[in-house]
Scaffold this motif. Structure first.
Motif, PDB file in Angstrom:
ATOM      1  N   GLN A 156       0.822  -1.205   0.000  1.00  0.00           N
ATOM      2  CA  GLN A 156       0.000   0.000   0.000  1.00  0.00           C
ATOM      3  C   GLN A 156       0.863   1.265   0.000  1.00  0.00           C
ATOM      4  OE1 GLN A 156      -2.227  -1.000   3.530  1.00  0.00           O
ATOM      5  NE2 GLN A 156      -4.090  -1.469   2.356  1.00  0.00           N
ATOM      6  N   LEU A 157       1.946   1.244   0.791  1.00  0.00           N
ATOM      7  CA  LEU A 157       2.851   2.389   0.835  1.00  0.00           C
ATOM      8  C   LEU A 157       3.520   2.605  -0.513  1.00  0.00           C
ATOM      9  CD1 LEU A 157       4.348   4.642   2.293  1.00  0.00           C
ATOM     10  CD2 LEU A 157       5.976   2.940   3.146  1.00  0.00           C
ATOM     11  N   ALA A 158       3.948   1.520  -1.145  1.00  0.00           N
ATOM     12  CA  ALA A 158       4.598   1.628  -2.449  1.00  0.00           C
ATOM     13  C   ALA A 158       3.647   2.220  -3.477  1.00  0.00           C
ATOM     14  CB  ALA A 158       5.083   0.247  -2.907  1.00  0.00           C
ATOM     15  N   GLU A 159       2.388   1.767  -3.455  1.00  0.00           N
ATOM     16  CA  GLU A 159       1.411   2.276  -4.419  1.00  0.00           C
ATOM     17  C   GLU A 159       1.123   3.751  -4.169  1.00  0.00           C
ATOM     18  OE1 GLU A 159      -3.136   1.308  -6.026  1.00  0.00           O
ATOM     19  OE2 GLU A 159      -2.236   0.128  -4.401  1.00  0.00           O
ATOM     20  N   ALA A 176       3.002   5.969  -2.720  1.00  0.00           N
ATOM     21  CA  ALA A 176       4.188   6.800  -2.959  1.00  0.00           C
ATOM     22  C   ALA A 176       4.632   6.780  -4.410  1.00  0.00           C
ATOM     23  CB  ALA A 176       5.339   6.339  -2.065  1.00  0.00           C
ATOM     24  N   GLY A 177       4.068   5.865  -5.218  1.00  0.00           N
ATOM     25  CA  GLY A 177       4.494   5.765  -6.603  1.00  0.00           C
ATOM     26  C   GLY A 177       5.863   5.146  -6.756  1.00  0.00           C
ATOM     27  N   LEU A 178       6.200   4.242  -5.831  1.00  0.00           N
ATOM     28  CA  LEU A 178       7.505   3.581  -5.846  1.00  0.00           C
ATOM     29  C   LEU A 178       7.304   2.078  -6.043  1.00  0.00           C
ATOM     30  CD1 LEU A 178       9.087   5.363  -2.738  1.00  0.00           C
ATOM     31  CD2 LEU A 178       9.553   5.878  -5.142  1.00  0.00           C
ATOM     32  N   SER A 179       8.375   1.410  -6.385  1.00  0.00           N
ATOM     33  CA  SER A 179       8.288  -0.042  -6.495  1.00  0.00           C
ATOM     34  C   SER A 179       8.315  -0.659  -5.100  1.00  0.00           C
ATOM     35  CB  SER A 179       9.462  -0.589  -7.322  1.00  0.00           C
ATOM     36  OG  SER A 179      10.677  -0.467  -6.596  1.00  0.00           O
ATOM     37  N   LEU A 180       7.746  -1.842  -4.996  1.00  0.00           N
ATOM     38  CA  LEU A 180       7.744  -2.543  -3.716  1.00  0.00           C
ATOM     39  C   LEU A 180       9.168  -2.838  -3.265  1.00  0.00           C
ATOM     40  CD1 LEU A 180       6.243  -3.971  -1.428  1.00  0.00           C
ATOM     41  CD2 LEU A 180       6.071  -6.003  -2.900  1.00  0.00           C
ATOM     42  N   ALA A 181      10.048  -3.138  -4.220  1.00  0.00           N
ATOM     43  CA  ALA A 181      11.440  -3.451  -3.881  1.00  0.00           C
ATOM     44  C   ALA A 181      12.131  -2.267  -3.202  1.00  0.00           C
ATOM     45  CB  ALA A 181      12.203  -3.857  -5.144  1.00  0.00           C
ATOM     46  N   VAL A 182      11.819  -1.051  -3.661  1.00  0.00           N
ATOM     47  CA  VAL A 182      12.436   0.135  -3.063  1.00  0.00           C
ATOM     48  C   VAL A 182      11.964   0.312  -1.624  1.00  0.00           C
ATOM     49  CG1 VAL A 182      12.485   2.666  -3.132  1.00  0.00           C
ATOM     50  CG2 VAL A 182      12.854   1.343  -5.216  1.00  0.00           C
ATOM     51  N   VAL A 183      10.669   0.154  -1.394  1.00  0.00           N
ATOM     52  CA  VAL A 183      10.129   0.285  -0.039  1.00  0.00           C
ATOM     53  C   VAL A 183      10.762  -0.753   0.889  1.00  0.00           C
ATOM     54  CG1 VAL A 183       8.038   0.077   1.373  1.00  0.00           C
ATOM     55  CG2 VAL A 183       7.965   1.301  -0.799  1.00  0.00           C
ATOM     56  N   LYS A 184      10.866  -1.983   0.427  1.00  0.00           N
ATOM     57  CA  LYS A 184      11.485  -3.020   1.248  1.00  0.00           C
ATOM     58  C   LYS A 184      12.948  -2.700   1.552  1.00  0.00           C
ATOM     59  CE  LYS A 184       8.569  -6.929  -0.123  1.00  0.00           C
ATOM     60  NZ  LYS A 184       8.521  -8.261  -0.778  1.00  0.00           N
ATOM     61  N   LYS A 185      13.649  -2.185   0.549  1.00  0.00           N
ATOM     62  CA  LYS A 185      15.057  -1.828   0.750  1.00  0.00           C
ATOM     63  C   LYS A 185      15.199  -0.755   1.825  1.00  0.00           C
ATOM     64  CE  LYS A 185      18.776   0.711  -1.552  1.00  0.00           C
ATOM     65  NZ  LYS A 185      19.163   1.447  -2.766  1.00  0.00           N
ATOM     66  N   ILE A 186      14.354   0.284   1.762  1.00  0.00           N
ATOM     67  CA  ILE A 186      14.435   1.370   2.737  1.00  0.00           C
ATOM     68  C   ILE A 186      14.109   0.851   4.132  1.00  0.00           C
ATOM     69  CG2 ILE A 186      13.423   3.574   3.446  1.00  0.00           C
ATOM     70  CD1 ILE A 186      15.173   3.875   1.025  1.00  0.00           C
ATOM     71  N   ASP A 225      14.841  12.146  -3.561  1.00  0.00           N
ATOM     72  CA  ASP A 225      13.485  12.211  -4.103  1.00  0.00           C
ATOM     73  C   ASP A 225      12.648  11.001  -3.681  1.00  0.00           C
ATOM     74  OD1 ASP A 225      15.219  10.694  -5.731  1.00  0.00           O
ATOM     75  OD2 ASP A 225      13.849  10.809  -7.410  1.00  0.00           O
ATOM     76  N   THR A 226      13.306   9.876  -3.372  1.00  0.00           N
ATOM     77  CA  THR A 226      12.580   8.713  -2.860  1.00  0.00           C
ATOM     78  C   THR A 226      11.982   9.031  -1.487  1.00  0.00           C
ATOM     79  OG1 THR A 226      14.026   7.181  -4.052  1.00  0.00           O
ATOM     80  CG2 THR A 226      12.790   6.288  -2.185  1.00  0.00           C
ATOM     81  N   TYR A 227      12.771   9.688  -0.643  1.00  0.00           N
ATOM     82  CA  TYR A 227      12.269  10.076   0.675  1.00  0.00           C
ATOM     83  C   TYR A 227      11.154  11.117   0.549  1.00  0.00           C
ATOM     84  CZ  TYR A 227      16.289   7.623   2.626  1.00  0.00           C
ATOM     85  OH  TYR A 227      17.194   6.663   2.977  1.00  0.00           O
ATOM     86  N   HIS A 228      11.254  12.012  -0.454  1.00  0.00           N
ATOM     87  CA  HIS A 228      10.176  12.976  -0.684  1.00  0.00           C
ATOM     88  C   HIS A 228       8.863  12.242  -0.975  1.00  0.00           C
ATOM     89  CE1 HIS A 228      13.389  16.020  -2.258  1.00  0.00           C
ATOM     90  NE2 HIS A 228      13.393  15.909  -0.952  1.00  0.00           N
ATOM     91  N   ALA A 229       8.939  11.234  -1.848  1.00  0.00           N
ATOM     92  CA  ALA A 229       7.739  10.493  -2.223  1.00  0.00           C
ATOM     93  C   ALA A 229       7.148   9.758  -1.019  1.00  0.00           C
ATOM     94  CB  ALA A 229       8.077   9.507  -3.346  1.00  0.00           C
ATOM     95  N   LEU A 230       8.004   9.154  -0.207  1.00  0.00           N
ATOM     96  CA  LEU A 230       7.522   8.457   0.990  1.00  0.00           C
ATOM     97  C   LEU A 230       6.899   9.434   1.981  1.00  0.00           C
ATOM     98  CD1 LEU A 230      10.509   5.986   1.500  1.00  0.00           C
ATOM     99  CD2 LEU A 230       8.164   5.356   0.897  1.00  0.00           C
ATOM    100  N   ALA A 231       7.508  10.614   2.128  1.00  0.00           N
ATOM    101  CA  ALA A 231       6.981  11.608   3.068  1.00  0.00           C
ATOM    102  C   ALA A 231       5.596  12.081   2.640  1.00  0.00           C
ATOM    103  CB  ALA A 231       7.948  12.788   3.167  1.00  0.00           C
ATOM    104  N   ARG A 232       5.405  12.286   1.334  1.00  0.00           N
ATOM    105  CA  ARG A 232       4.082  12.690   0.850  1.00  0.00           C
ATOM    106  C   ARG A 232       3.048  11.611   1.153  1.00  0.00           C
ATOM    107  NH1 ARG A 232       7.057  14.504  -3.685  1.00  0.00           N
ATOM    108  NH2 ARG A 232       6.487  12.620  -4.828  1.00  0.00           N
ATOM    109  N   ALA A 233       3.441  10.365   0.930  1.00  0.00           N
ATOM    110  CA  ALA A 233       2.501   9.268   1.158  1.00  0.00           C
ATOM    111  C   ALA A 233       2.156   9.130   2.639  1.00  0.00           C
ATOM    112  CB  ALA A 233       3.098   7.960   0.636  1.00  0.00           C
ATOM    113  N   LEU A 234       3.134   9.380   3.515  1.00  0.00           N
ATOM    114  CA  LEU A 234       2.936   9.218   4.959  1.00  0.00           C
ATOM    115  C   LEU A 234       2.470  10.500   5.644  1.00  0.00           C
ATOM    116  CD1 LEU A 234       6.144   7.109   5.641  1.00  0.00           C
ATOM    117  CD2 LEU A 234       3.790   6.281   5.654  1.00  0.00           C
ATOM    118  N   ARG A 235       2.445  11.621   4.862  1.00  0.00           N
ATOM    119  CA  ARG A 235       2.023  12.927   5.388  1.00  0.00           C
ATOM    120  C   ARG A 235       2.887  13.356   6.574  1.00  0.00           C
ATOM    121  NH1 ARG A 235      -2.827  10.325   3.975  1.00  0.00           N
ATOM    122  NH2 ARG A 235      -3.986  11.421   2.324  1.00  0.00           N
ATOM    123  N   VAL A 236       4.192  13.243   6.389  1.00  0.00           N
ATOM    124  CA  VAL A 236       5.150  13.711   7.388  1.00  0.00           C
ATOM    125  C   VAL A 236       6.205  14.547   6.682  1.00  0.00           C
ATOM    126  CG1 VAL A 236       4.806  11.692   8.860  1.00  0.00           C
ATOM    127  CG2 VAL A 236       6.633  11.667   7.135  1.00  0.00           C
TER     128      VAL A 236
END
Length: 392
Positions: A5-8, A10-20, A29-40
């Protein structure tokens, strides 16, 4: 939220989320995308790692040796700098100022080889000038000159990602400006320090520093000089950029609103300070608004705003205009318009190859364009860019 759900979101691949989540390190920019998805805030996602975990090469230690020796010379027990056996230079401040202007122009002309060759000797010479003119107006002018030269050094070193050395140069530039009681020069050094902090992912500090300094130097609009308006506007633009990257879009918009006041007060004029913040006018604010939309993952707005800026006419420096074109290329990739992105990057490669070489975002954007292109065989321009960015 599951990893899927987080990967979807954030617009990232599941592999990237697992790696982080496993403790891996991603691009900013990966952290930017995750922050937008998590609203932090983006900065909330950074955790300290072990600096010794990655083996580092010694190349930069050799390549940057002359600049290291000039910017951070050893200090003897007496407190005096150990500058080595140097021939007594010609300490004509007017000649040194002309040399400093020429090197600043080399930076904006992307002639990094020229800068790295001549900047160490100039830094050493202006250090000697400050010692030689130890009081009076000549001493003050020497301090201002050394601040300008060190700001040029800090700007160049930030561009080539020698961050710790850039920080030392900008710290000393700020101290010299303060000693000369020159608030505008000190503010220019702060502006560059904000860029350096952003490059290091220190977004909270960059925003606070730029905004606090902007508050301190805010001019009375009706009486402000072009230079005062320029440095105030630039600091607000820097703070907006940091806020946008830190997932604080409302604050970023407010800072740009204030910066537009400075641009409007200039009328059709341009404020300029080549050693620190470069140029500032209405288009500086417009370009930052476009960049903030890239960070917010709004590619259609990027394309639309870019068209409006281009239609209105721009007076930006080559570096600013090229940086804007990178934003447009990234927006095309977001829209899966690989050919359009390739055209922008190919034009930059032709016109400003030395500048492009040091833009990590350009290499990342090209790699992304290859993934969305769907071509089995690369075009001629794609092959040329692949060789330039060393992308397999």
């Amino acid at each position: 939220m599951t990893q899927e759900q987080l990967a979807e979101r954030a617009g990232l691949s599941l592999a990237v989320v697992k790696k982080i989540e496993r403790g891996g390190v991603g691009r900013l920019d990966t952290y930017h995308a995750l922050a937008r998805a998590l609203r932090v805030k983006t900065s909330a996602l950074f955790e300290p790692g072990a600096p010794h975990a990655t083996t580092r090469a010694d190349d930069d230690k050799v390549d940057l040796m002359p600049l290291r020796q000039a910017i951070t010379p050893p200090i003897a027990a007496s407190g005096r700098l150990l500058l080595g056996d140097t021939v007594e230079p010609d300490l004509d401040l007017a000649n040194l100022r002309a040399t400093a202007k020429a090197l600043a122009a080399s930076y904006y002309g992307d002639d990094y080889g020229h800068i790295s060759q001549f900047l160490p000797a100039l830094i050493t010479t202006v250090r000697q000038a400050v010692d030689h003119y130890d009081n009076g107006p000549h001493h003050t002018e020497a301090l201002k000159l050394r601040s300008d030269v060190l700001q040029t050094a800090g700007r160049y070193l930030t561009q080539v990602r020698a961050y710790d050395l850039a920080h030392a140069a900008l710290r000393d530039a700020l101290l010299d400006a303060a000693a000369a009681d020159d608030q505008e020069r000190a503010s220019a050094a702060v502006y560059l320090q904000g860029w350096l902090l952003m490059r290091q992912g220190r977004l909270d500090e960059a925003e606070r520093l730029a905004l606090a300094t902007a508050d301190n130097v805010e001019p009375r609009i009706s009486r402000a000089t072009h230079s005062q308006l320029g440095v105030w506007g630039r600091l607000l633009v820097r703070a907006s950029s940091a806020a946008a990257r830190n997932n604080r879009p409302r604050e970023a918009r407010e800072m740009l609103r204030l910066a537009r006041t400075a641009g409007a007060a200039l009328g059709g004029g341009v404020a300029s300070y080549p050693y620190g913040w470069g140029k500032f006018d209405w288009s500086t604010v417009a370009f930052q608004a476009v960049e903030n939309q890239v960070v917010a993952d709004q590619p259609k707005r990027v394309i639309g705003l870019s068209a409006r800026v281009s239609a209105a006419g721009v007076t930006a420096s080559a570096n600013t205009w090229n940086r804007h074109r990178l934003d447009v290329a990234q927006a095309h990739v977001m829209l899966r318009q690989a050919d359009e992105a390739t055209e922008v990057l190919a034009a930059l490669h032709l016109e400003a190859p030395e500048w492009l070489r040091h833009q990590q975002m350009a290499a990342t954007t090209f790699e992304q364009s290859l993934r969305v292109s769907g071509r089995r065989r690369l075009t001629r321009k794609q092959r040329e860019l692949s060789a330039f960015f060393q992308v397999a």
